[in-house]
Design an enzyme around this catalytic site. Structure first.
Site, PDB file in Angstrom:
ATOM      1  N   HIS A  84     -13.307   9.266  -7.322  1.00 47.98           N
ATOM      2  CA  HIS A  84     -12.339   9.346  -8.417  1.00 47.98           C
ATOM      3  C   HIS A  84     -11.251  10.396  -8.165  1.00 47.98           C
ATOM      4  CE1 HIS A  84     -15.241   6.750 -10.337  1.00 47.98           C
ATOM      5  NE2 HIS A  84     -14.253   6.375 -11.134  1.00 47.98           N
ATOM      6  N   CYS A 119       0.814  -1.231   0.000  1.00 52.43           N
ATOM      7  CA  CYS A 119       0.000   0.000   0.000  1.00 52.43           C
ATOM      8  C   CYS A 119       0.844   1.275   0.000  1.00 52.43           C
ATOM      9  CB  CYS A 119      -0.979   0.004   1.166  1.00 52.43           C
ATOM     10  SG  CYS A 119      -2.266  -1.250   0.971  1.00 52.43           S
ATOM     11  N   GLU A 140     -13.210  -0.815   2.902  1.00 54.05           N
ATOM     12  CA  GLU A 140     -12.158  -0.598   1.903  1.00 54.05           C
ATOM     13  C   GLU A 140     -12.091  -1.759   0.910  1.00 54.05           C
ATOM     14  OE1 GLU A 140      -8.224   1.203   3.090  1.00 54.05           O
ATOM     15  OE2 GLU A 140      -7.552  -0.827   2.587  1.00 54.05           O
TER      16      GLU A 140
END
Length: 150
Positions: free
Chosen positions: A75, A25, A136
């Site tokens: 986005h 990550c 998530e």
């Protein structure tokens, strides 16, 4: 009159990177987030009120969460403004990408804290934010409860 909790679910796509993290990550990647927003209050008892019987109109809750969270984060790519990713963020912005720079490491845990503050500030009198769940992935989520943060 009974106290009632109502929940509305929101979906949005957001990218991020975790600076200093020791796993995958640390790279820029994204998630299809699900945000569960639960508020608590008493249904309106005034029969002349157009919202009679509601704690809050789901469309009013939708408006708040869309304006504060979904429309902002959908986005977008989120970076901590104090990381070396700032150079990447600047490059993306010059190319027309939607970048959000935050004061915190953009983990689900910190995002849900940020979202709780934003939503709480917009709720009408008599309605409290009870809980948030930010999912998530299919198997991973962070939760925020008002009772844990009093």
């Amino acid at each position: 009159m009974s106290t009632i909790r109502i929940t509305k679910i929101f979906n949005f796509e957001t990218g991020h990177a975790l600076f200093g993290y020791d796993g995958k990550c640390k790279n820029v990647h994204g998630h299809s987030y699900k945000l569960y927003v639960t508020v608590i209050g008493k249904p309106i008892t005034d029969t002349k009120n157009t919202k009679y019987g509601m704690v809050i109109d789901f469309s009013d809750l939708k408006k708040i969460v869309k304006e504060e969270i979904v429309d902002v984060f959908d986005h977008a790519t989120v970076f901590n403004k104090n990381t070396p990713h700032i150079e990447l963020a600047a490059e993306l912005q010059t190319r027309g990408h939607h970048v959000i720079l935050v004061e915190y490491q953009p983990t689900s845990e910190n995002m849900v804290i940020d979202f709780a503050k934003k939503i709480t500030n917009r709720l009408p009198e008599g309605i409290q934010l009870h809980a948030l769940k930010l999912q998530e992935t299919e198997s991973s989520y962070a939760e925020w409860y008002a009772s844990d943060n009093e």
